[in-house]
Design an enzyme around this catalytic site. Structure first.
Site, PDB file in Angstrom:
ATOM      1  N   TYR A  59       0.848  -1.191   0.000  1.00 19.26           N
ATOM      2  CA  TYR A  59       0.000   0.000   0.000  1.00 19.26           C
ATOM      3  C   TYR A  59       0.881   1.238   0.000  1.00 19.26           C
ATOM      4  O   TYR A  59       1.863   1.300   0.740  1.00 19.26           O
ATOM      5  CB  TYR A  59      -0.879   0.030   1.247  1.00 19.26           C
ATOM      6  CG  TYR A  59      -2.349  -0.167   0.953  1.00 19.26           C
ATOM      7  CD1 TYR A  59      -3.050   0.769   0.206  1.00 19.26           C
ATOM      8  CD2 TYR A  59      -3.034  -1.275   1.436  1.00 19.26           C
ATOM      9  CE1 TYR A  59      -4.398   0.605  -0.069  1.00 19.26           C
ATOM     10  CE2 TYR A  59      -4.377  -1.463   1.175  1.00 19.26           C
ATOM     11  CZ  TYR A  59      -5.062  -0.506   0.428  1.00 19.26           C
ATOM     12  OH  TYR A  59      -6.389  -0.684   0.156  1.00 19.26           O
ATOM     13  N   GLU A  61      -0.527   4.826  -0.190  1.00 19.92           N
ATOM     14  CA  GLU A  61      -1.374   6.018  -0.273  1.00 19.92           C
ATOM     15  C   GLU A  61      -0.535   7.277  -0.065  1.00 19.92           C
ATOM     16  O   GLU A  61       0.272   7.359   0.860  1.00 19.92           O
ATOM     17  CB  GLU A  61      -2.481   5.962   0.769  1.00 19.92           C
ATOM     18  CG  GLU A  61      -3.562   4.950   0.419  1.00 19.92           C
ATOM     19  CD  GLU A  61      -4.724   5.010   1.392  1.00 19.92           C
ATOM     20  OE1 GLU A  61      -4.626   5.724   2.402  1.00 19.92           O
ATOM     21  OE2 GLU A  61      -5.723   4.331   1.141  1.00 19.92           O
ATOM     22  N   ASP A 205      -7.159  13.613 -24.771  1.00 19.41           N
ATOM     23  CA  ASP A 205      -7.097  12.220 -24.353  1.00 19.41           C
ATOM     24  C   ASP A 205      -6.479  11.443 -25.508  1.00 19.41           C
ATOM     25  O   ASP A 205      -7.129  11.209 -26.531  1.00 19.41           O
ATOM     26  CB  ASP A 205      -8.497  11.704 -24.029  1.00 19.41           C
ATOM     27  CG  ASP A 205      -8.528  10.223 -23.677  1.00 19.41           C
ATOM     28  OD1 ASP A 205      -7.464   9.566 -23.715  1.00 19.41           O
ATOM     29  OD2 ASP A 205      -9.617   9.710 -23.372  1.00 19.41           O
ATOM     30  N   THR A 232      -3.695   6.229 -21.517  1.00 14.41           N
ATOM     31  CA  THR A 232      -3.442   4.936 -20.903  1.00 14.41           C
ATOM     32  C   THR A 232      -2.062   4.477 -21.353  1.00 14.41           C
ATOM     33  O   THR A 232      -1.476   5.027 -22.280  1.00 14.41           O
ATOM     34  CB  THR A 232      -4.504   3.909 -21.312  1.00 14.41           C
ATOM     35  OG1 THR A 232      -4.608   3.886 -22.749  1.00 14.41           O
ATOM     36  CG2 THR A 232      -5.862   4.261 -20.718  1.00 14.41           C
ATOM     37  N   LYS A 235      -1.977   0.539 -24.545  1.00 10.79           N
ATOM     38  CA  LYS A 235      -2.402   0.397 -25.932  1.00 10.79           C
ATOM     39  C   LYS A 235      -1.186   0.465 -26.853  1.00 10.79           C
ATOM     40  O   LYS A 235      -0.440  -0.500 -26.969  1.00 10.79           O
ATOM     41  CB  LYS A 235      -3.476   1.430 -26.243  1.00 10.79           C
ATOM     42  CG  LYS A 235      -4.734   1.186 -25.413  1.00 10.79           C
ATOM     43  CD  LYS A 235      -5.776   2.267 -25.529  1.00 10.79           C
ATOM     44  CE  LYS A 235      -6.934   1.971 -24.595  1.00 10.79           C
ATOM     45  NZ  LYS A 235      -7.871   3.096 -24.450  1.00 10.79           N
ATOM     46  N   ARG A 241      -2.007  -1.916 -17.816  1.00 15.18           N
ATOM     47  CA  ARG A 241      -3.303  -1.254 -17.937  1.00 15.18           C
ATOM     48  C   ARG A 241      -3.378  -0.192 -16.847  1.00 15.18           C
ATOM     49  O   ARG A 241      -3.837  -0.437 -15.737  1.00 15.18           O
ATOM     50  CB  ARG A 241      -4.433  -2.275 -17.837  1.00 15.18           C
ATOM     51  CG  ARG A 241      -4.273  -3.421 -18.838  1.00 15.18           C
ATOM     52  CD  ARG A 241      -5.453  -4.349 -18.843  1.00 15.18           C
ATOM     53  NE  ARG A 241      -6.543  -3.819 -19.637  1.00 15.18           N
ATOM     54  CZ  ARG A 241      -6.674  -3.951 -20.958  1.00 15.18           C
ATOM     55  NH1 ARG A 241      -5.729  -4.595 -21.634  1.00 15.18           N
ATOM     56  NH2 ARG A 241      -7.701  -3.448 -21.598  1.00 15.18           N
TER      57      ARG A 241
END
Length: 422
Positions: A59, A61, A205, A232, A235, A241
Site C-alpha cells: 500500500y 497512499e 485524451d 493509458t 495500448k 493497464r
C-alpha cells in the site's frame, strides 16, 4: 502425457486448476489468433514480470515523500522514476502516474479542474469519441454538461467552423479532443485557438496514440500548448493497464489532489513499476522503429482492404486504426462481422460509425488496428494476407468449410510470429 510445469504454475494447478486451464487457454488463443483490436497490444515481457512482482503487496497512499504508511523507500523510487520518465518522454511539466486506468484518469481531470454542471465540448461518441467524453450513460455525462462536435461527412475531417460556432454559443469551460475510433490525426493548434477564443481549458485524451506520440511519429498536444494530456499506458505504449495524467505545472496540485485523495485510495504499485519501465523502453530507438511500423502497417492494411471494395470510415487512416463499414461493404452488422472474424482467429470489435442508424450492440461497423500484430513482428506484406482473410471471411456467408480454410490460413500466419513474452 504428464505436463511439466514451472513451480508457480504447479502451485496454481494444485490450488485452482480451473483458473490455470483458462490461463493456458488464453495463451493458446493469443498464439494461434491475431489481435486486431486497436486498443489491445502485447505488453513488453518486462511489464508482465513487474505486474506479478512483490510491489503488488504494498500500500502506498499518498505521493513520494508524503505517504500514509511506512516501508516506502522502494515505492518512492519507482514512482519518482515513473514521473520523471513520463515527463521527459512526453515533454510535460508534471506527471501523475497513479490513475488506476483510463476512465478514472479522465474523471480525475474533470473533477480536479472543473465544477459539476460546467460545460465541456467533446467529440460525439459515434464520430469517434470515448465513453468518458460525456456519453449520457456515464457518470461524467450526468455530472457535467457535455456538448458535441462532429466530423465532416464528406471526408471525416473535424468541422472547425461548426466546432467554433458551438463553442461561441455554449462557452465551455474545457475543450476535449481525443478519440477511440477516429482514424485520423488532429491539428491540436486548431483546437487550442478555439479554446483560447472562449477562455476554455484544453485537454487531449491520447490513450490510443500515446505510444505513437512518445515515439514522435504523431503530433503531441503538449507541444501545441495544451493544458492537460491523458493517456493509458497499455495500448500503443505496450505497458500495463494504467492511466497517466500530464499537465502544466500550474495545475499539478489540483490534479494530484483530485487523483488522491479525491477519487481513489492507494495506487497499484505493481502497475506504477511496470509503467516506469514502459516509459524507459518507449524512449529507446527500437520503440520508434516499432511505432513507425505500426503506422506503415495500418496504411498498408487500409489500402489492401480498400482494394477489395471495403468501405472505410474517412477513407483510410493516419494512425493505427481503421473503421470498416461492414453494413455497406458486406451487408453485415458489426456484431455478425465480429463473430465471423472470431471464428477464423481474427479478434476485432464491433463499432458504431458516424451517426449510426443501428444500436451500439449491433452497429454498422468493425474497428481494427495494427499495434499487436506489429509487436509480433508483422510487416506490410502480412497486412495483405490479413486483409484478404478479412474480406473473404465477411463474404463467406457463414460457410463453415470456407471459414475452416481461412482459420487455417490465420494459424499459418501467426505461427511465424511468436507472441512476445509467451
Amino acid at each position: 502425457m504428464t505436463r511439466t510445469l514451472i513451480p508457480e504454475r504447479a502451485r496454481l494447478d494444485a490450488s485452482d486448476p480451473e483458473i490455470l486451464a483458462a490461463l493456458e487457454g488464453e495463451e493458446a488463443r493469443q498464439r494461434a489468433g491475431l489481435e486486431l483490436i486497436p486498443s489491445e497490444n502485447h505488453a513488453f515481457p518486462e511489464v508482465l514480470t513487474l505486474l506479478g512482482s512483490v510491489f503488488t503487496n504494498k500500500y502506498a497512499e499518498g505521493y513520494p515523500g508524503r505517504r500514509y504508511y511506512g516501508g516506502q523507500e522502494y515505492t518512492d523510487v519507482i514512482e519518482t522514476l515513473a514521473r520523471n520518465r513520463a515527463k521527459a518522454l512526453f515533454h510535460a511539466e508534471h506527471a501523475n502516474v497513479q490513475p488506476l486506468s483510463g476512465s478514472p484518469m479522465n474523471q480525475a481531470v474533470y473533477l480536479g479542474l472543473l465544477e459539476p454542471g460546467d460545460t465541456i465540448l467533446a467529440m460525439d461518441l459515434s464520430h469517434g469519441g470515448h465513453l468518458t467524453h460525456g456519453a449520457p450513460v456515464s457518470h461524467m455525462g450526468r455530472l457535467f454538461n457535455f456538448v458535441r462536435y462532429k466530423t465532416d461527412p464528406r471526408d471525416g475531417s473535424i468541422d472547425f467552423a461548426a466546432l467554433r460556432q458551438v463553442a461561441r454559443e455554449t462557452k465551455p469551460k474545457m475543450v476535449v479532443c481525443g478519440y477511440s475510433s477516429y482514424p485520423r490525426d488532429y491539428d491540436y493548434a486548431d483546437f487550442k485557438r478555439v479554446a483560447d477564443e472562449v477562455g476554455a481549458l484544453t485537454m487531449a485524451d491520447v490513450s490510443h496514440i500515446g505510444g505513437l506520440i512518445a515515439a514522435d511519429v504523431m503530433r503531441n498536444p503538449l507541444d501545441a500548448g495544451f493544458d492537460v494530456m491523458t493517456t493509458t499506458t497499455h495500448k500503443s505504449l505496450r505497458g500495463p493497464r494504467d492511466g497517466l495524467i500530464l499537465c502544466k505545472e500550474q495545475f499539478a496540485r489540483r490534479i494530484d489532489a483530485s487523483v488522491f485523495p479525491g477519487l481513489q485510495g492507494g495506487p497499484h504499485m505493481n502497475q506504477v513499476a511496470a509503467a516506469a519501465t514502459t516509459f524507459k523502453l518507449a524512449a529507446q530507438p527500437a520503440f520508434r522503429t516499432y511505432a513507425r511500423q505500426v503506422l506503415a502497417n495500418a496504411k498498408a492494411l487500409a489500402a489492401a482492404l480498400a482494394s477489395r471494395q471495403v468501405k472505410l470510415i474517412t477513407g483510410g487512416t493516419d494512425n493505427h486504426l481503421i473503421v470498416m463499414d461492414t453494413m455497406q461493404s458486406f451487408g453485415l452488422d458489426g456484431a455478425k462481422a465480429q463473430a465471423a472474424l472470431d471464428r477464423v482467429g481474427l479478434t476485432t470489435n464491433k463499432q458504431v460509425i458516424p451517426d449510426d442508424p443501428l444500436p451500439p450492440m449491433r452497429p454498422s461497423g468493425v474497428r481494427i488496428g495494427t499495434p499487436a500484430a506489429t509487436a509480433r513482428g508483422m510487416g506490410v506484406d502480412e497486412m495483405e494476407e490479413v486483409a484478404a482473410i478479412i474480406a473473404e471471411t465477411l463474404r463467406a456467408d457463414d460457410d463453415a468449410g470456407t471459414e475452416a480454410v481461412l482459420a487455417e490460413r490465420t494459424r499459418m500466419l501467426t505461427a511465424r510470429f511468436p507472441v512476445p513474452g509467451l
